[in-house]
Design a protein around this motif. Sequence first.
Motif, mmCIF file in Angstrom:
data_model
loop_
_atom_site.group_PDB
_atom_site.id
_atom_site.type_symbol
_atom_site.label_atom_id
_atom_site.label_comp_id
_atom_site.label_asym_id
_atom_site.label_seq_id
_atom_site.Cartn_x
_atom_site.Cartn_y
_atom_site.Cartn_z
ATOM 1 N N VAL A 92 -6.522 -10.190 3.584
ATOM 2 C CA VAL A 92 -5.373 -11.082 3.667
ATOM 3 C C VAL A 92 -4.490 -10.970 2.430
ATOM 4 C CG1 VAL A 92 -6.341 -12.780 5.249
ATOM 5 C CG2 VAL A 92 -6.839 -12.961 2.815
ATOM 6 N N GLY A 93 -3.229 -11.243 2.623
ATOM 7 C CA GLY A 93 -2.288 -11.260 1.510
ATOM 8 C C GLY A 93 -1.816 -12.676 1.265
ATOM 9 N N GLN A 557 -3.423 7.643 -4.421
ATOM 10 C CA GLN A 557 -3.217 6.205 -4.544
ATOM 11 C C GLN A 557 -3.327 5.720 -5.976
ATOM 12 O OE1 GLN A 557 -6.280 5.064 -1.915
ATOM 13 N NE2 GLN A 557 -5.047 5.354 -0.087
ATOM 14 N N PRO A 562 1.287 -0.675 -8.207
ATOM 15 C CA PRO A 562 1.015 -1.286 -6.914
ATOM 16 C C PRO A 562 2.258 -1.735 -6.159
ATOM 17 C CG PRO A 562 0.366 -2.751 -8.719
ATOM 18 C CD PRO A 562 0.646 -1.405 -9.308
ATOM 19 N N GLY B 217 -6.286 1.154 -2.611
ATOM 20 C CA GLY B 217 -6.066 1.835 -1.349
ATOM 21 C C GLY B 217 -4.729 1.416 -0.775
ATOM 22 N N ALA B 218 -4.304 2.138 0.273
ATOM 23 C CA ALA B 218 -2.979 1.891 0.839
ATOM 24 C C ALA B 218 -2.849 0.452 1.335
ATOM 25 C CB ALA B 218 -2.722 2.868 1.986
ATOM 26 N N SER B 219 -3.894 -0.080 1.982
ATOM 27 C CA SER B 219 -3.747 -1.413 2.554
ATOM 28 C C SER B 219 -3.716 -2.465 1.455
ATOM 29 C CB SER B 219 -4.856 -1.696 3.566
ATOM 30 O OG SER B 219 -6.058 -2.003 2.906
ATOM 31 N N ASP B 220 -4.451 -2.236 0.363
ATOM 32 C CA ASP B 220 -4.394 -3.192 -0.741
ATOM 33 C C ASP B 220 -3.024 -3.166 -1.417
ATOM 34 O OD1 ASP B 220 -6.924 -4.125 -0.325
ATOM 35 O OD2 ASP B 220 -7.875 -2.801 -1.789
ATOM 36 N N ARG B 221 -2.452 -1.985 -1.490
ATOM 37 C CA ARG B 221 -1.112 -1.915 -2.071
ATOM 38 C C ARG B 221 -0.114 -2.673 -1.201
ATOM 39 N NH1 ARG B 221 0.712 3.861 -3.186
ATOM 40 N NH2 ARG B 221 -0.981 4.329 -1.753
ATOM 41 N N ARG B 223 -0.808 -5.204 0.587
ATOM 42 C CA ARG B 223 -1.037 -6.636 0.390
ATOM 43 C C ARG B 223 -0.378 -7.124 -0.896
ATOM 44 N NH1 ARG B 223 -6.986 -6.818 -0.129
ATOM 45 N NH2 ARG B 223 -6.843 -9.078 -0.123
#
Lengths: 569, 440
Positions: A92-93, A557, A562, B217-221, B223
Amino acid sequence: MFHRSLRSRFAAGGALVLIIVGGSAALVPQKPEAAALVPAAHAPGPATVRRLSADQYRNIIHDVFGRSLDLGGYFEPDLRISGLLAVGSGKVGITPAGMEQYDAMARSIAGQVADEDHRAQMIPCAPKSADAADDACAGAFLARVGRLLYRRPLSEDQLEAYVDAAAIAARTTGDFYQGIEFSLAAMLSSPQFLFREARTVPARGSVHVLDAYAKASQLSFFLWNSGPDLLLLEAAAKGVLDRPRGLSREVDRMMESPRLEAGLRAFFTDNFGFDKITSLTKDAAIFPEFSAQVAEDAQEQTLRTILDVVLTRNADYREIFTTKKTFLTQQLGSIYRVPAISDAPNGAPDTWQEYEFAADDPRAGILTHISFTALHSPAGRGSPTLRGKALREIMMCQPVPPPPGDVPFNIINDTSNPLYRTARKRLAAHAANPVCAGCHKITDPIGLALETFDGQGKFRTTENRETLDTSGTLDGVAYQDAAGLARAVRDNPATTTCIVNRLSAYALGRATAPGEKAWVAHLQKAFADGGYRATTLMRAIAVSREFYTVSPPALEQSASAPASTGETR
Amino acid sequence: MKVNRRTVLKGSLAGASVGVGIPLLDCFLNANGTALANGAALPPIFGTWFQSLGFTPGRWRPDAIGRDYESKAEMKPLDAFKARMNLISGCQYFMDGRPVETHITGVQIGSTGAIPVGVISAPSIDDIVAGMIGARTRFRSLEVSLTGNRESASRRAGSASNSPSEPSPAALYARIFGPEFRDPNALAFEPDVRVMARRSVLSAVSDARRDFSKALGASDRTRLEEYFTSIRQLEQQLELDLQKPAPLEYCARPGTPAEGVVGPVTDDVARNATLFGGLIANAVACDQTRVFNLMMGQAGNVRQAGSIENWHGWTHEEPIDPQAGYQVIVAWYSTWAAQVFADFLTELDKRKEGSGSVLDRAVVLWQTDHGIARSHTMDNLPIIAVGSAGGRLKTGMHINTPGDPSTRVGLTLQQALGVPAGTWGALSNATSKTMTEILA
């Protein structure tokens, strides 16, 4: 094959021995890299960046600033993945509407910390002048709380930014304490606080390990459901957590702390889906005794029952399904129909009484608690299907597929049939359809054993004047009633495999990866060898290197920062 | 001192120097309040209403196509809006071989045009539209739940979860019209020193916040990007709070709504829907938001007080009445829900802005999860679009498009609202076929 045997030798000779040796062995200095060595067969999953849960947020604030602070605001809804909110927290964000709330909470907390009632106690120094900036005093305060809130020391740049922010705000408002307030509020709404940063360092064997501070967080959130305390941060700073014996000693200290209870509560609250208890309502016309207080007490009853088994008595985890011992309030007593007389002084609300159900009482274990029977029922009736599904999914980790589309309900809807008077008959009609039968076969028989508990969890023997039949089988084991079902659940191998899978996924914040199979098998064995004690299992997880070992971040990555906020739409 | 456009433009008000950003000038109303000073119309508004369990077969789709159709029983409560809405029948949700997650997949396709693969889905239609029309208001969108839970069908691009929804009218009031509300018609404007401090602090720590673990990772970025987008929105809110808002002739801060029960019982749902309607209408009139989303019971948890079943339970357990030929209780719920929707629309329409109303410049998209709830069908969906979005849409029609993806309606509304989209949706739910018959 070679790797696997190496792996199991490691498991037996490494982590398990540590349990026995504990903190008494002499400290043997080791290089951190050596401690990070993990057998090649272990292919770990990625590090997870988890959003703080509401309880973790609350616990950290209370740890750092004391319990008198009022948070205000509400948290974003959590996401349940693989049966756990802890796993969802890695996905989740923070939405804009959620950010508004985090910001409101941060300002509320910071406002209280800097207000006239609290500032003397919270801020370790007095400014040279209350109406101007004072970098030295602000810096001392922000560095101290920053280390606890970020769960690692602030970098020089970070600290400088927050000190500058305090100075700017102090100049704008003409008030040193408002400067502190706004800078602290900004810290509390920063990603380093709201998310659990998982910084890693390369280790031997093409894997990464969490860095010392990320290890400390991994440990403290798992065992205490809060951030590391000063001792743990100190241990991290000295590299103690990178050495097996040092790690083991810290784990001992943390498991002996009363705060372990918070950790256990958090896991069971998550695993049993008690987040839904707060919104559990029953129809007041049908179940007048049920109230929000009953729902809250029902959750607490089950948690106390579990803690009595797994922590106070440090007994076999499986006893939670059969124990006759529980804890009740007067409110609960009215539904359980047992006298729970408060011996508290007049007017004292809601005191807890230890209670033992009689040997022939239909109640045994947590499946017969209101927190299970009422939680997994709709507002106006009980539901064998929902209860059976919950039992399979929560206690045995066996997912039940959703119903198919275009289900013909003509059997139930055939008006020439008389009304089915019991759920067993209604469901039998439904399950006569082969499309439905497949799944209902795995949920309904076990759910029907709990039919003697109505939609609010009150005991009954009939439905619509017809005597209830609670017999059935669980994976081939026959039983006559709820207590028999509870024994069958206790003895089912899926029950213990499930809790190991859940607890390891909970600890990692993700489902275990295929390459972590051997580790899970090791945990299963440690759990069984230790007499199925939950604390043994927790310890086995906490001291294993695998708990801190992650896959290397993908190359493309690691290069870029970020986030960029230049363009938001 | 009288406040008029000129005094504001001169930048001097009550002795305080007021910085007026040029874009705000666009918001000035002309003399009759129906349009902006530069002649442009009041900005369009987009709303969504998602309601589980649809209508009863045979009781909603008109026999006639086009204009002047006769409403069937369950649509009758909406007759007051018939000339100002379009009813689209015959659309379908396509599964593309994926299993139907009952009451979930329909919401996903209806709101995002696709079935998500993995945790992160496509953005929902309101998010796409808000990107066009919601960027300059205090709230990019407002999410409201009518049945007590915090779910919404609204999802931001790149988010793993739907936006939280506000179930309490009192709490929504506090959020919009609480202490942080700046009345655009207030005579004096003094930028709040504390807001100025917050704004500067956010800038000062901006780089420190980016100092986050780089090994993501891409999904954390993604987020983290969502987090920074949310922070940016907070900053924009503060920037707006520091500017003198342009006067809005028809904006008035409403009174606090009475505390009421929040939950899935029909009477409470109906009452709260009306309260939410009033609050949203006022929020729009005060230009606090231009996009809103309402959710009525994702799995049909609405029920009448004292009933052992909820609406969803009845869809599966109520026998078809042999005389009537349909499920009588379920039909009652559908008709009741249409009335609740109509009452909500009435609140938007009651908020007059000159000769028009908030509803006149809105388009509210009503969608549901299943064609027939009882058997979870995914075709013959009812879709309703109320309002012309300030004349951008032609209304008053029943359009029948059997077998077309539901996304045709959403695509058309997006285009009407200025989204430069040629297609919307994924796989079989993708479409590039605008409903030209309703585009003005």
